[in-house]
Scaffold this active site. Structure first.
Site, PDB file in Angstrom:
ATOM      1  N   LYS A  10      41.105  47.102  45.309  1.00 34.01           N
ATOM      2  CA  LYS A  10      40.835  48.103  44.275  1.00 34.01           C
ATOM      3  C   LYS A  10      40.340  47.439  42.979  1.00 34.01           C
ATOM      4  O   LYS A  10      40.442  46.207  42.814  1.00 34.01           O
ATOM      5  CB  LYS A  10      42.114  48.914  44.022  1.00 34.01           C
ATOM      6  CG  LYS A  10      42.543  49.743  45.243  1.00 34.01           C
ATOM      7  CD  LYS A  10      43.735  50.626  44.908  1.00 34.01           C
ATOM      8  CE  LYS A  10      44.122  51.479  46.116  1.00 34.01           C
ATOM      9  NZ  LYS A  10      45.171  52.459  45.768  1.00 34.01           N
ATOM     10  N   TYR A  50      39.094  60.281  48.477  1.00 36.60           N
ATOM     11  CA  TYR A  50      40.509  60.667  48.368  1.00 36.60           C
ATOM     12  C   TYR A  50      40.699  62.183  48.434  1.00 36.60           C
ATOM     13  O   TYR A  50      41.692  62.704  47.905  1.00 36.60           O
ATOM     14  CB  TYR A  50      41.095  60.127  47.063  1.00 36.60           C
ATOM     15  CG  TYR A  50      41.521  58.667  47.125  1.00 36.60           C
ATOM     16  CD1 TYR A  50      42.499  58.227  48.021  1.00 36.60           C
ATOM     17  CD2 TYR A  50      40.971  57.729  46.263  1.00 36.60           C
ATOM     18  CE1 TYR A  50      42.899  56.902  48.068  1.00 36.60           C
ATOM     19  CE2 TYR A  50      41.377  56.393  46.299  1.00 36.60           C
ATOM     20  CZ  TYR A  50      42.342  55.990  47.211  1.00 36.60           C
ATOM     21  OH  TYR A  50      42.756  54.673  47.251  1.00 36.60           O
ATOM     22  N   THR A  92      53.557  51.613  48.874  1.00 38.84           N
ATOM     23  CA  THR A  92      52.604  52.094  47.857  1.00 38.84           C
ATOM     24  C   THR A  92      53.033  51.693  46.448  1.00 38.84           C
ATOM     25  O   THR A  92      52.216  51.257  45.638  1.00 38.84           O
ATOM     26  CB  THR A  92      52.495  53.636  47.942  1.00 38.84           C
ATOM     27  OG1 THR A  92      52.132  53.984  49.276  1.00 38.84           O
ATOM     28  CG2 THR A  92      51.457  54.175  46.971  1.00 38.84           C
ATOM     29  N   ASN A 113      47.669  49.696  42.458  1.00 38.78           N
ATOM     30  CA  ASN A 113      48.442  48.932  43.438  1.00 38.78           C
ATOM     31  C   ASN A 113      47.589  47.984  44.286  1.00 38.78           C
ATOM     32  O   ASN A 113      47.956  47.598  45.388  1.00 38.78           O
ATOM     33  CB  ASN A 113      49.285  49.877  44.306  1.00 38.78           C
ATOM     34  CG  ASN A 113      48.431  50.856  45.086  1.00 38.78           C
ATOM     35  OD1 ASN A 113      47.213  50.893  44.937  1.00 38.78           O
ATOM     36  ND2 ASN A 113      49.064  51.665  45.917  1.00 38.78           N
ATOM     37  N   HIS A 116      44.154  49.203  49.264  1.00 40.44           N
ATOM     38  CA  HIS A 116      44.289  50.442  50.043  1.00 40.44           C
ATOM     39  C   HIS A 116      44.169  50.100  51.513  1.00 40.44           C
ATOM     40  O   HIS A 116      43.431  49.186  51.887  1.00 40.44           O
ATOM     41  CB  HIS A 116      43.172  51.434  49.666  1.00 40.44           C
ATOM     42  CG  HIS A 116      43.068  52.578  50.632  1.00 40.44           C
ATOM     43  ND1 HIS A 116      43.862  53.698  50.539  1.00 40.44           N
ATOM     44  CD2 HIS A 116      42.299  52.752  51.738  1.00 40.44           C
ATOM     45  CE1 HIS A 116      43.575  54.513  51.544  1.00 40.44           C
ATOM     46  NE2 HIS A 116      42.631  53.969  52.279  1.00 40.44           N
ATOM     47  N   GLU A 127      37.578  56.863  57.196  1.00 41.26           N
ATOM     48  CA  GLU A 127      37.388  55.946  56.060  1.00 41.26           C
ATOM     49  C   GLU A 127      36.386  54.824  56.372  1.00 41.26           C
ATOM     50  O   GLU A 127      35.591  54.451  55.502  1.00 41.26           O
ATOM     51  CB  GLU A 127      38.733  55.354  55.652  1.00 41.26           C
ATOM     52  CG  GLU A 127      39.649  56.414  55.031  1.00 41.26           C
ATOM     53  CD  GLU A 127      40.973  55.865  54.540  1.00 41.26           C
ATOM     54  OE1 GLU A 127      41.676  56.605  53.838  1.00 41.26           O
ATOM     55  OE2 GLU A 127      41.300  54.690  54.847  1.00 41.26           O
TER      56      GLU A 127
END
Ligand code: CMP
Length: 139
Positions: A10, A50, A92, A113, A116, A127
């Site tokens: 991320k 998302y 998570t 975080n 993913h 995805e």
């Protein structure tokens, strides 16, 4: 079972120069990288990725975060790749993640975080196809 899963480093991970560290852990755990690219998602692209979380209170904040800078996305493959990658990431919420996991070591908050991973086979199919065309993935 041989599986594919989508992994994303991320924006918080890319911004802190953690790409090499995270890819090192992926390779050390025997997962294969079948496709990889760096991309700066637009807000609209983050919202579409998302979409399952559209009704969640954190949706706007999450999609702002995911579009604030570049991400590195990868298709990982291997035996039970979905769970292997989830175990490597940890829970998570970084404060709940087990010691030695990526999110525990590097996550800044439940939102920021660092990584993913797909949560199941159906999600993985959606995805991986969202980020990569067939020609971008090696066999
Ligand atoms: P990820 O595995 O990418 O899936 C959805 C993301 O939403 C999650 O990681 C977090 O980045 C974010 N998220 C999940 N729960 C919360 C929460 N309670 N508050 C803020 N962000 C969240």
């Amino acid at each position: 079972m041989q599986q594919q899963t989508l992994a994303i480093i991320k924006p918080d991970g890319v911004a802190r120069n953690l790409i090499g560290e995270i890819i090192g852990r992926i390779e050390a755990h025997g997962l294969r990288i079948q496709a990889m690219k760096m991309i700066h998602l637009s807000k609209t692209q983050a919202e579409a990725f998302y979409a399952v979380h559209r009704e969640r209170p954190f949706f706007q904040s999450l999609t702002d975060f995911m579009s604030e800078g570049p991400v590195v996305s990868m298709i990982l493959s291997g035996e039970n790749a979905i769970q292997v990658w989830r175990d490597l990431m940890g829970a998570t919420d970084p404060v709940k993640a087990a010691p030695g996991t990526i999110r525990r070591d590097f996550g800044q908050s439940i939102e920021r975080n660092t990584t993913h991973g797909s949560d199941g086979q159906e999600t993985a199919a959606f995805e991986t196809a969202y980020f990569f065309s067939q020609i971008e993935s090696v066999n």
